[in-house]
Design an enzyme around this catalytic site. Structure first.
Site, short mmCIF file in Angstrom:
data_model
loop_
_atom_site.label_atom_id
_atom_site.label_comp_id
_atom_site.label_asym_id
_atom_site.label_seq_id
_atom_site.Cartn_x
_atom_site.Cartn_y
_atom_site.Cartn_z
N SER A 129 -5.96 5.32 -4.75
CA SER A 129 -5.79 6.55 -5.52
C SER A 129 -7.09 7.30 -5.75
O SER A 129 -7.09 8.50 -5.99
CB SER A 129 -5.16 6.22 -6.87
N THR A 145 0.63 6.57 -7.09
CA THR A 145 -0.32 6.31 -6.02
C THR A 145 -0.41 4.83 -5.76
O THR A 145 0.09 4.01 -6.52
CB THR A 145 -1.72 6.83 -6.40
N CYS A 146 -1.08 4.48 -4.69
CA CYS A 146 -1.17 3.08 -4.32
C CYS A 146 -2.50 2.47 -4.77
O CYS A 146 -3.54 3.10 -4.66
CB CYS A 146 -1.05 2.93 -2.80
N PHE A 147 -2.44 1.26 -5.27
CA PHE A 147 -3.64 0.55 -5.67
C PHE A 147 -3.92 -0.63 -4.75
O PHE A 147 -4.83 -1.41 -4.98
CB PHE A 147 -3.52 0.09 -7.13
N THR A 155 0.80 -1.23 0.00
CA THR A 155 0.00 0.00 0.00
C THR A 155 0.83 1.27 0.00
O THR A 155 0.29 2.34 -0.26
CB THR A 155 -0.93 0.04 1.23
#
Length: 233
Positions: free
Chosen positions: A135, A200-202, A119
């Protein structure tokens, strides 16, 4: 097209097997820092006015976050209850059962590192894993079937980015923001490509279908302990 050298003489320097690591580090750093250099430098100066730089120089980025954010105990049941699966995996799948058995075997610091690996942060929302954000809003921790059994787990990038690299192996990269005819997938590690492209984190872990628990545990531990999320150390 405006060209910007990543280092002195970069316009005349080709990316080779020997210097590709330097290129990747400089390219990712440029993409991360552009537009926020002055703000970042001001933030760092302010931080060092409060904390002696010598006290934090012994930590890498992941360790420093753990020091700042703390190491609260992770609720493993809450984590599993709020996970989702793709690519044929489900909660009762043998590989998924092995995965959670491996996480249960981890100590709390290793669990935090795993969470950080997937994350981008070791922090759990106050409301628990159900409130984990990505995100574009709420996005639960996800495990997707991916890769061969020889692969390490990785955290996932948006599918269209991987598809672009697969279909367009001649996608141009830049050393000086001029062109260099090497596809991203020729040398960019997946984790660097993901961070550089998505920012960004997915919250998705791409997990190969390992044939045994011992192999899954070994590969997962290696991914968590011997890699870093941002690749800018």
């Amino acid at each position: 097209v405006t060209e910007r050298e990543l280092k002195s003489g970069g316009a005349n320097t080709q990316v080779t097997e020997k210097n590709k690591k330097e290129y990747i580090e400089r390219m990712v750093r440029w993409r991360v820092e552009r537009g926020v250099v002055q703000q970042t430098e001001a933030l760092v100066r302010g931080f060092y006015e409060v904390v002696d730089s010598r006290l934090v120089s012994v930590f890498d980025a992941r360790e420093l976050e753990l020091v700042i954010a703390g190491t609260a105990e992770i609720d493993l049941a809450d984590w599993r209850n709020n996970a989702e699966y793709r690519g044929g995996y489900h909660d009762g799948h043998l590989v998924i059962r092995w995965f959670w058995a491996a996480v249960e075997r981890f100590n709390n610091e290793q669990r935090l590192r795993l969470l950080q690996f997937v994350t981008g942060t070791s922090s759990v929302p106050y409301e628990g894993f159900a409130a984990l954000r990505g995100s574009n809003g709420l996005r639960r921790f996800c495990i997707e079937k991916w890769g061969k059994i020889t692969s390490l787990p990785r955290y996932g990038a948006p599918a269209h980015l991987w598809e672009t690299c697969r279909r367009r192996p001649s996608t141009l990269c830049y050393l000086s923001l001029g062109t260099y005819p090497l596809g991203w997938n020729s040398f960019l590690p997946p984790k660097v490509l993901f961070y550089e492209s998505a920012h960004t984190c997915f919250n998705r872990l791409d997990l190969p279908p390992y044939p045994s628990y011992s192999m899954l545990y070994e590969k997962l531990l290696t991914a968590v302990e011997e890699t870093s999320t941002f690749g800018l150390e």
